[in-house]
Design an enzyme around this catalytic site. Structure first.
Site, PDB file in Angstrom:
ATOM      1  N   LYS A  10      -3.718   7.798  -1.483  1.00 25.97           N
ATOM      2  CA  LYS A  10      -2.326   7.784  -1.945  1.00 25.97           C
ATOM      3  C   LYS A  10      -2.201   8.371  -3.357  1.00 25.97           C
ATOM      4  CE  LYS A  10      -0.887   4.081   1.224  1.00 25.97           C
ATOM      5  NZ  LYS A  10      -0.168   2.790   1.389  1.00 25.97           N
ATOM      6  N   TYR A  50       6.335   7.381   8.150  1.00 31.64           N
ATOM      7  CA  TYR A  50       6.448   5.913   8.156  1.00 31.64           C
ATOM      8  C   TYR A  50       7.668   5.436   8.950  1.00 31.64           C
ATOM      9  CZ  TYR A  50       2.759   5.043   4.630  1.00 31.64           C
ATOM     10  OH  TYR A  50       1.569   4.914   3.963  1.00 31.64           O
ATOM     11  N   ASN A 113      -1.002   0.535  -2.478  1.00 29.49           N
ATOM     12  CA  ASN A 113      -2.378   0.071  -2.225  1.00 29.49           C
ATOM     13  C   ASN A 113      -3.446   1.151  -1.985  1.00 29.49           C
ATOM     14  OD1 ASN A 113      -1.491   0.849   0.246  1.00 29.49           O
ATOM     15  ND2 ASN A 113      -1.404  -1.190   1.150  1.00 29.49           N
ATOM     16  N   HIS A 116      -4.330   4.701   3.040  1.00 27.97           N
ATOM     17  CA  HIS A 116      -3.730   4.440   4.358  1.00 27.97           C
ATOM     18  C   HIS A 116      -4.789   4.736   5.412  1.00 27.97           C
ATOM     19  CE1 HIS A 116      -1.136   4.868   7.921  1.00 27.97           C
ATOM     20  NE2 HIS A 116      -1.917   5.892   8.216  1.00 27.97           N
ATOM     21  N   GLU A 127      -0.767  10.669  13.956  1.00 31.86           N
ATOM     22  CA  GLU A 127      -0.843  10.915  12.519  1.00 31.86           C
ATOM     23  C   GLU A 127      -1.672  12.167  12.207  1.00 31.86           C
ATOM     24  OE1 GLU A 127      -2.064   7.115  10.867  1.00 31.86           O
ATOM     25  OE2 GLU A 127      -0.149   6.191  11.445  1.00 31.86           O
TER      26      GLU A 127
END
Ligand code: IDP
Ligand code: MG
Length: 149
Positions: A10, A50, A113, A116, A127
Site C-alpha cells: 500500500k 474494493y 495496514n 493487501h 484481482e
C-alpha cells in the site's frame, strides 16, 4: 499444485521504503513473483477494486488512501499462495495481528495496514486480471542459486 494470488504494498509502505522488506518476506516464504509493477491508481480504479466494500463507513477513506500515491501490485505464485500470503500479512486490524506478521510489524492502523492480499481463489483470479494484462504475467522456474542458470 501451484496457485496464484494477488497482493498490494500500500502507498504508505511504498513511501516508507518498505517494499524491499515486504518482498523479502514473500520470497523467503517461497512465493515466486510472477507479476510486479508500481501504479498510481485513480480513485475510480481503487473504488472498482474494493467494490465489495462500497457503502461501508470506511470506504471513502480507503479510496482516498489507496489513491494517495504509488502502490506496488504483485502476482505471487506458490503451492498454497492464497493462504500463505494472508498468513504472512496477518489480521486486518494490526492491533490484532500475530507477532511475526507484516501488519503486526508495521501497523499502523486498520485503514492503512500496509498490505493487501486476496482471500479466495475467486478473488485472486479477479484481482490479478483487474491489475495485470496477460503480457505482464510470467512463468519461469525458480533456482536455488544464481549460479544455477
Ligand atoms: P483484508 O484487507 O484483510 O482482506 P477487508 O475486510 O477485505 O480486509 O477490508 C479491506 C481493507 O479495508 C482493509 O485492508 C482495511 O485497510 C480496510 N478496512 C476494513 N475494515 C475497516 C474498518 O473497520 N475500518 C477502517 N478500515 C477498514
Ligand atoms: Mg479483503
Amino acid at each position: 499444485m501451484s496457485q496464484r494470488t494477488f497482493a498490494i504494498v500500500k502507498p504508505n509502505a511504498v513511501r516508507s521504503a518498505l517494499v524491499g522488506e515486504i518482498l523479502r518476506r514473500y520470497e523467503t516464504a517461497r512465493l515466486k513473483i510472477v507479476g510486479a509493477k508500481l501504479v498510481h491508481a485513480s480513485r475510480e480504479k481503487v473504488a472498482g477494486f474494493y467494490a465489495e466494500h462500497e457503502g461501508r463507513p470506511f470506504f471513502p477513506g480507503l479510496v482516498d488512501f489507496m489513491s494517495s500515491g504509488p502502490i506496488l501490485v504483485l502476482a505471487l505464485e506458490g503451492d498454497n499462495a492464497i493462504a500463505d500470503v494472508r498468513a504472512l500479512n496477518g489480521a486486518t486490524d494490526p492491533a490484532k495481528a500475530a507477532p511475526g506478521t507484516i501488519r503486526h510489524a508495521f501497523g499502523p492502523t486498520m485503514g492503512s495496514n500496509v498490505v493487501h492480499s486476496s482471500d479466495s481463489p475467486e478473488s485472486a483470479a479477479r484481482e490479478i486480471s483487474y491489475w495485470f494484462s496477460a503480457d505482464e504475467l510470467f512463468s519461469y522456474a525458480q533456482k536455488s542459486s544464481v549460479a544455477d542458470v
